[in-house]
Design a protein around this motif. Sequence first.
Motif, PDB file in Angstrom:
ATOM      1  N   ILE A 203       0.857  -1.187   0.000  1.00  0.00           N
ATOM      2  CA  ILE A 203       0.000   0.000   0.000  1.00  0.00           C
ATOM      3  C   ILE A 203       0.893   1.237   0.000  1.00  0.00           C
ATOM      4  O   ILE A 203       1.575   1.535   0.982  1.00  0.00           O
TER       5      ILE A 203
ATOM      6  N   HIS B  37      -7.959   4.785  -2.745  1.00  0.00           N
ATOM      7  CA  HIS B  37      -7.692   4.887  -1.316  1.00  0.00           C
ATOM      8  C   HIS B  37      -7.930   3.534  -0.648  1.00  0.00           C
ATOM      9  O   HIS B  37      -9.020   2.967  -0.762  1.00  0.00           O
TER      10      HIS B  37
ATOM     11  N   HIS C 204      -8.282   1.062   2.635  1.00  0.00           N
ATOM     12  CA  HIS C 204      -8.632   1.058   4.055  1.00  0.00           C
ATOM     13  C   HIS C 204      -8.696  -0.390   4.518  1.00  0.00           C
ATOM     14  O   HIS C 204      -9.234  -1.262   3.823  1.00  0.00           O
TER      15      HIS C 204
ATOM     16  N   VAL D  82       3.072  -1.659   4.266  1.00  0.00           N
ATOM     17  CA  VAL D  82       2.504  -0.315   4.286  1.00  0.00           C
ATOM     18  C   VAL D  82       3.617   0.690   4.007  1.00  0.00           C
ATOM     19  O   VAL D  82       4.600   0.762   4.737  1.00  0.00           O
TER      20      VAL D  82
ATOM     21  N   THR E 250       2.871   4.225   2.908  1.00  0.00           N
ATOM     22  CA  THR E 250       1.972   5.321   2.527  1.00  0.00           C
ATOM     23  C   THR E 250       2.593   6.711   2.662  1.00  0.00           C
ATOM     24  O   THR E 250       1.911   7.711   2.465  1.00  0.00           O
TER      25      THR E 250
ATOM     26  N   ASN F   7       1.371   9.027   6.962  1.00  0.00           N
ATOM     27  CA  ASN F   7      -0.002   8.903   6.484  1.00  0.00           C
ATOM     28  C   ASN F   7      -0.618   7.544   6.842  1.00  0.00           C
ATOM     29  O   ASN F   7      -1.051   6.799   5.968  1.00  0.00           O
ATOM     30  N   ILE F   8      -0.672   7.201   8.112  1.00  0.00           N
ATOM     31  CA  ILE F   8      -1.269   5.911   8.459  1.00  0.00           C
ATOM     32  C   ILE F   8      -2.428   6.041   9.439  1.00  0.00           C
ATOM     33  O   ILE F   8      -3.070   5.035   9.761  1.00  0.00           O
TER      34      ILE F   8
ATOM     35  N   LEU G 268      -5.717   4.766   7.996  1.00  0.00           N
ATOM     36  CA  LEU G 268      -5.588   3.550   7.190  1.00  0.00           C
ATOM     37  C   LEU G 268      -6.312   2.357   7.793  1.00  0.00           C
ATOM     38  O   LEU G 268      -6.678   1.421   7.091  1.00  0.00           O
TER      39      LEU G 268
END
Length: 498
Positions: free
Chosen positions: A25, A128, A130, A151, A153, A291-292, A295
């Motif tokens: 991601i 996006h 999630h 991850v 991001t 940016n987590i 998430l």
Amino acid sequence: MNKPSGASTDNTTSKVTRKVSVAVIGAGTAGQNSFRQARKIYDDSIIINEGFWTTTCITVGCMPSKLLIAAADRAHDANHSTAFGIHTTTQIDGKQVMQRVRDERSHFASYIKKQVDSWPDDKKIAGHAHINEQGLIEVNDELIDASQIIVATGSSPSIPDGWADKLGDTMLTSDTVFELTDLPTSLAVVGAGAIGLELAQAFTRLGVAVTLFNQDKRVGGLEDEDINNKAIDCLSRELTMHLGSKIQDVGTQATENDKGSSAFIKYKDSAGELQQWQGEYVLVATGRRNNIKQLGIENLGVELDDKNRPKNLDKKTGQIGDLNVYIVGDANAHIPLLHVASDEGYSAGSMVCKNTDDAYIRPPAIPFSIVFCSPQIVNVGKLLPEIQQDPDLEYVIGSVSFDNQGRSRVMGVNCGLLNIYGCKKTDRVLGASMVGPDAEYIGHILATAITNDLSVKDMLDTPFYHPTILEGLRTALRDVQHKMEIPYQFHDTQENNY
């Protein structure tokens, strides 16, 4: 290793649109490296990304800022050559400056885009992501069950609460400043870290009236007081800086001719007096945040601290505890630098492949940062407070001033100081901090020495060509060795390099 917490069970399997071995991601530096590694073993690996498919470095970070700095340095050299007997006048075309920044940025980005375009369309998803309560990835109309998740991001500018609304279109960040089509007339830069210093000085050299604010009397993340004081001394010769200032409020107000609005900053200066700045734009450079937060990472069993940093992080691979979850690059907020993100991406991608012969784990990078202002600022290895807090470390500090160093004076860049922290027990370099000319190269030499476990004697046994700025490194190393009281041919730490 454990499967991500809450991964699909029998009652959710029917909803899953696809099952994959690895899902990455984020498609920045760390994410792309992870994906390339994972694909070597798992052909069903996918990468999910929201926003641009290049990297923070190319799009809003390292490269556009260095392009701006390159233009600024040309202007500065032209405007400050009188001491060499060169008298010139310059005309700065702001529109051309900013257009070149974007054109060259597009050139660099084209190589990344070409690579991304080469990936199969069914392996990359724009949208996006999630993570839901079952540990499944929701993106667009898909529900994806991934055995392993990486991850990557990235991060976004950190903006104080309410500032975006109060400043409106007069607010800039490192994500938006390079979209300016012309140079502003005036600019406030809030934050004296790497981003703030670099951009404040660059715009100043390009003729913009810049004022730099920082709440601490510190620049460039320096924690060695001697180096910090020297950096302030060198930089304040051309930068207007209000260090130790406390911003009380920001906003906009109508201009005198009622043709738009200007920004203002109300602040208390270092003496506690209330002051006000007014100008065209406010560039907010108060750091970046990972940016987590939105998430849903907690649904994989990942715990975050009060600054949204993952707990139980393996700093070498990005793995979280014994989960099949990896958080790499700026997303883990460990060391948010490109070369670290690159290494972590490779390592995470190797781990999900079980580290076969086709994939490998890179060694963890030592702490190493460069601020590309002039003079440059470098920190490498352990920071001085970290060394001082270790009761078992017996250390010395070897120093050299660049104020009268031979080649530095020849070039007219003679302002700076280097401190090297040496361990008396091992004869090794623990770390270093520097402000001065050619700091990026001196930092690389020290980083190589620390990485390869070279002794101070090993470093001094290598040649230092005369006359170079790098001879200053030799002077500092000799000072380290002298203070360690280790016999060596040279002990004069104040030798002339000319």
